[in-house]
Design a protein around this motif. Sequence first.
Motif, PDB file in Angstrom:
ATOM      1  N   ARG A  43       0.825  -1.211   0.000  1.00  0.00           N
ATOM      2  CA  ARG A  43       0.000   0.000   0.000  1.00  0.00           C
ATOM      3  C   ARG A  43       0.853   1.253   0.000  1.00  0.00           C
ATOM      4  NH1 ARG A  43      -3.876   2.337  -0.098  1.00  0.00           N
ATOM      5  NH2 ARG A  43      -5.138   2.436   1.781  1.00  0.00           N
ATOM      6  N   ASN A  51       0.625  -0.828  -5.565  1.00  0.00           N
ATOM      7  CA  ASN A  51      -0.242  -0.084  -4.658  1.00  0.00           C
ATOM      8  C   ASN A  51      -1.715  -0.349  -4.963  1.00  0.00           C
ATOM      9  OD1 ASN A  51      -1.952   2.391  -3.929  1.00  0.00           O
ATOM     10  ND2 ASN A  51      -0.066   2.823  -2.821  1.00  0.00           N
ATOM     11  N   THR A  55      -4.523  -1.984  -2.518  1.00  0.00           N
ATOM     12  CA  THR A  55      -5.683  -1.153  -2.206  1.00  0.00           C
ATOM     13  C   THR A  55      -6.980  -1.869  -2.553  1.00  0.00           C
ATOM     14  OG1 THR A  55      -4.409   0.871  -2.599  1.00  0.00           O
ATOM     15  CG2 THR A  55      -6.808   1.063  -2.623  1.00  0.00           C
TER      16      THR A  55
END
Length: 235
Positions: A43, A51, A55
Amino acid sequence: MDKINIIMQYMPRILSGAWLTLAVALLSFALSFALGLLGANMRLSKNKLINGIATAYSTIVRGVPDLVWMFLIYYGLQYWLNDFAEAYNYETIEISPFMAGVFTIAFIFGAYFTETFRGAMLAIPSGQMEAGYAYGMSAWQVLKRITFPLLMRFALPGVKNNWLVLTKTTALVSIVGLDDVTRLAQLAGSKEQMSFMFNLVSALLFLLLTTVSLVVFRKLERQYARGVREVRYES
Protein backbone atom coordinates in the motif's frame (compact mmCIF):
# COMPACT_ATOMS: atom_id res chain seq x y z
CA MET A 1 -28.49 -30.54 39.15
CA ASP A 2 -29.42 -32.92 36.35
CA LYS A 3 -28.67 -30.22 33.78
CA ILE A 4 -25.22 -29.64 35.24
CA ASN A 5 -24.50 -33.38 35.11
CA ILE A 6 -25.58 -33.50 31.46
CA ILE A 7 -23.34 -30.56 30.61
CA MET A 8 -20.38 -32.15 32.40
CA GLN A 9 -20.84 -35.30 30.32
CA TYR A 10 -20.31 -33.23 27.17
CA MET A 11 -17.52 -31.02 28.52
CA PRO A 12 -14.55 -33.16 27.35
CA ARG A 13 -15.83 -33.01 23.77
CA ILE A 14 -16.71 -29.32 23.99
CA LEU A 15 -13.26 -28.54 25.40
CA SER A 16 -11.67 -30.43 22.50
CA GLY A 17 -13.69 -28.14 20.24
CA ALA A 18 -12.37 -25.16 22.19
CA TRP A 19 -8.79 -26.28 21.53
CA LEU A 20 -9.63 -26.60 17.85
CA THR A 21 -11.10 -23.09 17.89
CA LEU A 22 -7.90 -21.80 19.49
CA ALA A 23 -5.78 -23.55 16.85
CA VAL A 24 -7.83 -21.98 14.06
CA ALA A 25 -7.53 -18.57 15.70
CA LEU A 26 -3.76 -18.74 16.24
CA LEU A 27 -2.96 -20.02 12.75
CA SER A 28 -5.29 -17.49 11.16
CA PHE A 29 -3.75 -14.71 13.24
CA ALA A 30 -0.20 -15.65 12.25
CA LEU A 31 -1.06 -15.79 8.54
CA SER A 32 -3.13 -12.60 8.57
CA PHE A 33 -0.37 -10.81 10.50
CA ALA A 34 2.17 -11.71 7.81
CA LEU A 35 -0.29 -10.88 5.03
CA GLY A 36 -1.00 -7.54 6.68
CA LEU A 37 2.69 -6.63 6.81
CA LEU A 38 3.03 -7.50 3.13
CA GLY A 39 -0.14 -5.62 2.22
CA ALA A 40 0.92 -2.52 4.17
CA ASN A 41 4.27 -2.37 2.39
CA MET A 42 2.47 -2.77 -0.94
CA ARG A 43 0.00 0.00 0.00
CA LEU A 44 2.93 2.34 0.67
CA SER A 45 4.75 1.37 -2.52
CA LYS A 46 5.37 4.09 -5.09
CA ASN A 47 4.63 1.55 -7.81
CA LYS A 48 1.06 2.25 -8.91
CA LEU A 49 0.33 -1.36 -9.90
CA ILE A 50 1.53 -2.81 -6.59
CA ASN A 51 -0.24 -0.08 -4.66
CA GLY A 52 -3.43 -0.63 -6.66
CA ILE A 53 -3.46 -4.39 -6.05
CA ALA A 54 -3.09 -3.92 -2.28
CA THR A 55 -5.68 -1.15 -2.21
CA ALA A 56 -8.19 -3.27 -4.13
CA TYR A 57 -7.56 -6.25 -1.84
CA SER A 58 -8.04 -4.19 1.31
CA THR A 59 -11.14 -2.42 0.02
CA ILE A 60 -12.95 -5.40 -1.51
CA VAL A 61 -12.28 -7.86 1.31
CA ARG A 62 -13.42 -5.45 4.01
CA GLY A 63 -16.51 -4.58 2.01
CA VAL A 64 -17.88 -8.14 1.75
CA PRO A 65 -19.37 -9.95 4.80
CA ASP A 66 -17.18 -12.62 6.38
CA LEU A 67 -19.89 -15.25 5.97
CA VAL A 68 -20.01 -14.64 2.22
CA TRP A 69 -16.25 -15.12 1.95
CA MET A 70 -16.55 -18.41 3.83
CA PHE A 71 -19.16 -19.66 1.38
CA LEU A 72 -17.20 -18.41 -1.64
CA ILE A 73 -13.90 -19.96 -0.62
CA TYR A 74 -15.12 -23.25 0.82
CA TYR A 75 -18.11 -24.13 -1.34
CA GLY A 76 -17.39 -22.05 -4.44
CA LEU A 77 -13.74 -23.04 -4.69
CA GLN A 78 -14.64 -26.68 -4.05
CA TYR A 79 -17.00 -26.66 -7.05
CA TRP A 80 -14.32 -25.13 -9.25
CA LEU A 81 -11.75 -27.68 -8.15
CA ASN A 82 -14.20 -30.52 -8.83
CA ASP A 83 -14.90 -29.16 -12.32
CA PHE A 84 -11.18 -28.79 -12.98
CA ALA A 85 -10.42 -32.34 -11.79
CA GLU A 86 -13.24 -33.76 -13.89
CA ALA A 87 -12.21 -31.84 -16.99
CA TYR A 88 -8.61 -33.07 -16.86
CA ASN A 89 -9.31 -36.53 -15.37
CA TYR A 90 -7.58 -35.78 -12.08
CA GLU A 91 -8.50 -37.21 -8.72
CA THR A 92 -11.10 -35.22 -6.81
CA ILE A 93 -9.51 -32.48 -4.71
CA GLU A 94 -11.10 -32.15 -1.30
CA ILE A 95 -10.69 -28.94 0.69
CA SER A 96 -10.19 -29.60 4.39
CA PRO A 97 -12.72 -27.67 6.51
CA PHE A 98 -9.89 -26.83 8.92
CA MET A 99 -7.63 -25.37 6.23
CA ALA A 100 -10.56 -23.65 4.54
CA GLY A 101 -11.45 -21.99 7.83
CA VAL A 102 -7.88 -20.94 8.58
CA PHE A 103 -7.14 -19.52 5.13
CA THR A 104 -10.50 -17.79 4.81
CA ILE A 105 -10.16 -16.02 8.14
CA ALA A 106 -6.51 -15.17 7.39
CA PHE A 107 -7.53 -13.80 3.98
CA ILE A 108 -10.22 -11.62 5.57
CA PHE A 109 -8.16 -10.26 8.45
CA GLY A 110 -5.10 -9.78 6.30
CA ALA A 111 -7.03 -6.84 4.83
CA TYR A 112 -7.67 -5.36 8.28
CA PHE A 113 -4.05 -5.84 9.32
CA THR A 114 -2.97 -4.17 6.09
CA GLU A 115 -4.66 -0.95 7.15
CA THR A 116 -3.51 -1.32 10.76
CA PHE A 117 0.14 -1.66 9.77
CA ARG A 118 -0.08 1.00 7.07
CA GLY A 119 -1.24 3.53 9.63
CA ALA A 120 1.49 2.45 12.06
CA MET A 121 4.19 2.72 9.39
CA LEU A 122 3.07 6.23 8.51
CA ALA A 123 3.31 7.17 12.18
CA ILE A 124 6.98 6.17 12.49
CA PRO A 125 9.23 9.27 12.32
CA SER A 126 11.61 8.85 9.38
CA GLY A 127 14.41 10.41 11.42
CA GLN A 128 14.48 7.37 13.69
CA MET A 129 15.59 5.05 10.89
CA GLU A 130 18.00 7.67 9.49
CA ALA A 131 19.63 7.94 12.92
CA GLY A 132 20.08 4.17 12.98
CA TYR A 133 21.83 4.16 9.63
CA ALA A 134 23.95 7.12 10.75
CA TYR A 135 25.16 5.05 13.70
CA GLY A 136 26.31 2.37 11.27
CA MET A 137 23.49 -0.13 11.75
CA SER A 138 22.68 -2.55 8.96
CA ALA A 139 19.21 -2.67 7.40
CA TRP A 140 18.39 -5.76 9.50
CA GLN A 141 19.55 -4.07 12.70
CA VAL A 142 17.46 -0.99 11.93
CA LEU A 143 14.43 -3.21 11.30
CA LYS A 144 14.98 -5.26 14.48
CA ARG A 145 15.96 -2.46 16.87
CA ILE A 146 14.04 0.53 15.58
CA THR A 147 11.42 -0.05 12.89
CA PHE A 148 9.63 -3.12 14.25
CA PRO A 149 9.46 -1.97 17.91
CA LEU A 150 8.10 1.42 16.81
CA LEU A 151 5.72 -0.26 14.38
CA MET A 152 4.32 -2.49 17.12
CA ARG A 153 4.05 0.42 19.55
CA PHE A 154 1.76 2.24 17.13
CA ALA A 155 0.00 -0.85 15.74
CA LEU A 156 -0.63 -2.78 18.96
CA PRO A 157 -4.07 -1.27 19.76
CA GLY A 158 -5.25 -2.19 16.27
CA VAL A 159 -3.63 -5.62 16.45
CA LYS A 160 -5.41 -6.27 19.75
CA ASN A 161 -8.76 -5.24 18.30
CA ASN A 162 -8.25 -7.39 15.19
CA TRP A 163 -7.33 -10.41 17.32
CA LEU A 164 -10.40 -10.05 19.52
CA VAL A 165 -12.68 -9.81 16.48
CA LEU A 166 -10.84 -12.69 14.79
CA THR A 167 -11.40 -15.02 17.74
CA LYS A 168 -15.15 -14.47 17.50
CA THR A 169 -15.06 -14.86 13.72
CA THR A 170 -13.73 -18.41 14.16
CA ALA A 171 -17.33 -19.39 14.97
CA LEU A 172 -17.94 -19.23 11.21
CA VAL A 173 -15.98 -22.45 10.69
CA SER A 174 -18.92 -24.32 12.21
CA ILE A 175 -20.89 -23.75 9.00
CA VAL A 176 -18.39 -25.81 6.98
CA GLY A 177 -18.71 -28.79 9.33
CA LEU A 178 -15.66 -28.23 11.51
CA ASP A 179 -16.22 -29.49 15.04
CA ASP A 180 -15.25 -26.30 16.83
CA VAL A 181 -16.64 -25.25 20.20
CA THR A 182 -19.60 -23.43 18.63
CA ARG A 183 -20.76 -26.39 16.56
CA LEU A 184 -20.28 -28.97 19.30
CA ALA A 185 -22.15 -26.86 21.84
CA GLN A 186 -25.00 -26.31 19.39
CA LEU A 187 -25.24 -30.02 18.55
CA ALA A 188 -25.23 -31.00 22.22
CA GLY A 189 -27.84 -28.37 23.02
CA SER A 190 -30.12 -29.58 20.25
CA LYS A 191 -29.75 -33.21 21.27
CA GLU A 192 -30.46 -32.57 24.96
CA GLN A 193 -32.96 -29.77 24.30
CA MET A 194 -30.75 -27.44 26.33
CA SER A 195 -29.67 -25.06 23.61
CA PHE A 196 -29.46 -22.03 25.89
CA MET A 197 -27.26 -23.74 28.48
CA PHE A 198 -24.81 -25.23 26.00
CA ASN A 199 -24.53 -22.03 23.99
CA LEU A 200 -23.90 -20.23 27.27
CA VAL A 201 -21.00 -22.62 27.92
CA SER A 202 -19.65 -21.78 24.46
CA ALA A 203 -20.00 -18.05 25.17
CA LEU A 204 -18.16 -18.39 28.50
CA LEU A 205 -15.26 -20.20 26.81
CA PHE A 206 -14.96 -17.38 24.27
CA LEU A 207 -15.10 -14.88 27.13
CA LEU A 208 -12.29 -16.76 28.88
CA LEU A 209 -10.18 -16.56 25.72
CA THR A 210 -10.88 -12.83 25.46
CA THR A 211 -9.92 -12.25 29.09
CA VAL A 212 -6.62 -14.11 28.74
CA SER A 213 -5.92 -12.24 25.49
CA LEU A 214 -6.44 -8.87 27.17
CA VAL A 215 -3.95 -9.80 29.89
CA VAL A 216 -1.36 -10.81 27.27
CA PHE A 217 -1.86 -7.63 25.25
CA ARG A 218 -1.63 -5.49 28.39
CA LYS A 219 1.83 -6.96 29.03
CA LEU A 220 2.82 -6.40 25.40
CA GLU A 221 1.70 -2.79 25.57
CA ARG A 222 3.85 -2.22 28.64
CA GLN A 223 6.80 -3.89 26.93
CA TYR A 224 6.60 -1.79 23.76
CA ALA A 225 5.93 1.38 25.74
CA ARG A 226 9.22 1.13 27.62
CA GLY A 227 11.24 4.29 27.34
CA VAL A 228 8.23 6.39 26.44
CA ARG A 229 7.59 9.22 28.82
CA GLU A 230 4.02 9.83 29.83
CA VAL A 231 3.17 13.46 29.45
CA ARG A 232 0.61 14.64 31.95
CA TYR A 233 -1.14 17.91 31.68
CA GLU A 234 -2.22 19.74 34.77
CA SER A 235 -5.55 21.40 34.55
